[in-house]
Design a protein around this motif. Sequence first.
Motif, PDB file in Angstrom:
ATOM      1  N   ALA A 130      14.838  59.600  58.145  1.00  0.00           N
ATOM      2  CA  ALA A 130      15.362  59.958  59.451  1.00  0.00           C
ATOM      3  C   ALA A 130      16.143  58.257  59.270  1.00  0.00           C
ATOM      4  O   ALA A 130      15.134  56.943  58.955  1.00  0.00           O
ATOM      5  CB  ALA A 130      14.859  59.639  60.812  1.00  0.00           C
ATOM      6  N   MET A 131      17.502  58.076  59.833  1.00  0.00           N
ATOM      7  CA  MET A 131      17.970  56.245  59.368  1.00  0.00           C
ATOM      8  C   MET A 131      19.202  56.601  59.869  1.00  0.00           C
ATOM      9  O   MET A 131      20.416  57.288  60.371  1.00  0.00           O
ATOM     10  CB  MET A 131      17.778  56.362  58.178  1.00  0.00           C
ATOM     11  CG  MET A 131      17.964  54.630  57.333  1.00  0.00           C
ATOM     12  SD  MET A 131      18.230  54.999  56.139  1.00  0.00           S
ATOM     13  CE  MET A 131      17.851  52.985  55.967  1.00  0.00           C
ATOM     14  N   GLY A 132      19.603  54.973  60.920  1.00  0.00           N
ATOM     15  CA  GLY A 132      20.981  55.532  61.497  1.00  0.00           C
ATOM     16  C   GLY A 132      20.685  54.174  62.098  1.00  0.00           C
ATOM     17  O   GLY A 132      19.933  53.231  61.548  1.00  0.00           O
ATOM     18  N   TRP A 133      22.207  54.060  63.308  1.00  0.00           N
ATOM     19  CA  TRP A 133      22.450  52.860  63.724  1.00  0.00           C
ATOM     20  C   TRP A 133      22.399  52.954  65.611  1.00  0.00           C
ATOM     21  O   TRP A 133      22.827  54.483  65.843  1.00  0.00           O
ATOM     22  CB  TRP A 133      23.725  52.416  63.740  1.00  0.00           C
ATOM     23  CG  TRP A 133      23.675  52.302  62.027  1.00  0.00           C
ATOM     24  CD1 TRP A 133      23.707  52.919  60.982  1.00  0.00           C
ATOM     25  CD2 TRP A 133      23.655  50.522  61.238  1.00  0.00           C
ATOM     26  NE1 TRP A 133      23.795  51.623  59.849  1.00  0.00           N
ATOM     27  CE2 TRP A 133      23.530  50.443  60.111  1.00  0.00           C
ATOM     28  CE3 TRP A 133      23.339  49.426  62.392  1.00  0.00           C
ATOM     29  CZ2 TRP A 133      23.529  49.562  59.584  1.00  0.00           C
ATOM     30  CZ3 TRP A 133      22.971  48.083  61.881  1.00  0.00           C
ATOM     31  CH2 TRP A 133      23.221  48.773  60.053  1.00  0.00           C
ATOM     32  N   TYR A 134      22.075  52.251  65.990  1.00  0.00           N
ATOM     33  CA  TYR A 134      22.005  52.095  67.581  1.00  0.00           C
ATOM     34  C   TYR A 134      22.897  50.713  67.962  1.00  0.00           C
ATOM     35  O   TYR A 134      22.555  49.955  67.222  1.00  0.00           O
ATOM     36  CB  TYR A 134      20.760  52.529  68.093  1.00  0.00           C
ATOM     37  CG  TYR A 134      20.110  53.577  67.854  1.00  0.00           C
ATOM     38  CD1 TYR A 134      19.661  53.970  66.582  1.00  0.00           C
ATOM     39  CD2 TYR A 134      19.915  54.725  69.114  1.00  0.00           C
ATOM     40  CE1 TYR A 134      19.003  54.649  66.162  1.00  0.00           C
ATOM     41  CE2 TYR A 134      19.902  55.451  68.881  1.00  0.00           C
ATOM     42  CZ  TYR A 134      18.424  55.654  67.543  1.00  0.00           C
ATOM     43  OH  TYR A 134      18.058  57.202  67.885  1.00  0.00           O
ATOM     44  N   ARG A 135      22.897  51.265  69.530  1.00  0.00           N
ATOM     45  CA  ARG A 135      23.850  49.814  69.587  1.00  0.00           C
ATOM     46  C   ARG A 135      23.752  49.321  71.284  1.00  0.00           C
ATOM     47  O   ARG A 135      23.242  49.990  72.207  1.00  0.00           O
ATOM     48  CB  ARG A 135      25.127  49.804  69.702  1.00  0.00           C
ATOM     49  CG  ARG A 135      25.740  50.449  70.486  1.00  0.00           C
ATOM     50  CD  ARG A 135      27.147  50.436  70.651  1.00  0.00           C
ATOM     51  NE  ARG A 135      28.333  51.302  71.675  1.00  0.00           N
ATOM     52  CZ  ARG A 135      29.298  51.297  71.602  1.00  0.00           C
ATOM     53  NH1 ARG A 135      30.103  51.438  70.498  1.00  0.00           N
ATOM     54  NH2 ARG A 135      30.412  51.891  72.642  1.00  0.00           N
TER      55      ARG A 135
ATOM     56  N   TYR B  79      21.535  59.421  59.880  1.00  0.00           N
ATOM     57  CA  TYR B  79      20.809  60.972  59.833  1.00  0.00           C
ATOM     58  C   TYR B  79      19.888  61.632  60.145  1.00  0.00           C
ATOM     59  O   TYR B  79      18.790  60.615  60.536  1.00  0.00           O
ATOM     60  CB  TYR B  79      20.163  60.416  58.255  1.00  0.00           C
ATOM     61  CG  TYR B  79      21.674  59.998  57.646  1.00  0.00           C
ATOM     62  CD1 TYR B  79      22.296  59.219  57.865  1.00  0.00           C
ATOM     63  CD2 TYR B  79      22.820  61.224  56.728  1.00  0.00           C
ATOM     64  CE1 TYR B  79      23.201  58.749  56.897  1.00  0.00           C
ATOM     65  CE2 TYR B  79      23.411  61.021  55.937  1.00  0.00           C
ATOM     66  CZ  TYR B  79      24.351  59.460  56.149  1.00  0.00           C
ATOM     67  OH  TYR B  79      25.067  58.953  55.257  1.00  0.00           O
ATOM     68  N   THR B  80      19.384  62.837  60.683  1.00  0.00           N
ATOM     69  CA  THR B  80      18.261  63.237  61.342  1.00  0.00           C
ATOM     70  C   THR B  80      17.170  63.741  59.940  1.00  0.00           C
ATOM     71  O   THR B  80      17.535  63.447  58.539  1.00  0.00           O
ATOM     72  CB  THR B  80      18.486  64.618  61.803  1.00  0.00           C
ATOM     73  OG1 THR B  80      18.991  65.697  60.862  1.00  0.00           O
ATOM     74  CG2 THR B  80      19.577  64.856  62.391  1.00  0.00           C
TER      75      THR B  80
END
Length: 122
Positions: free
Chosen positions: A34-39, A52-53
């Motif tokens: 899993a990979m992604g962006w948060y803010r 991406y889940t």
Amino acid sequence: QVQLVESGGGLVQPGGSLRLSCAVASKSGFSIYAMGWYRQAPGKQRELVAAYTSGGTINYADFVKGRFTISRDNAKNTVYLQMNSLKPEDTAVYYCNAGVRFYSPIRDVDSWGQGTQVIVSS
């Protein structure tokens, strides 16, 4: 140990674009599930931007749909966030997140990058 190295933040005018990158590295054998962006904006909680889940689908926050696009290069263990039509309310520290599976021994690790600042201002 796993390292997430982010780049691409900066100052941009409203309506402008930025592209963030996050590369995952480790001396041990691993895969990314899993990979992604948060803010996180000042005074606010960290929130999902796009990810991406583990099932392979992509989730976008409603506030970025149609403006931001997440993509990945599996060969480079890198995830990107293309941000278009930026607004002042997109100003925040953007964090990369990765779910990493190591093989020896088998274990899953949830890892965060150090964050990259995005400022949208005229």
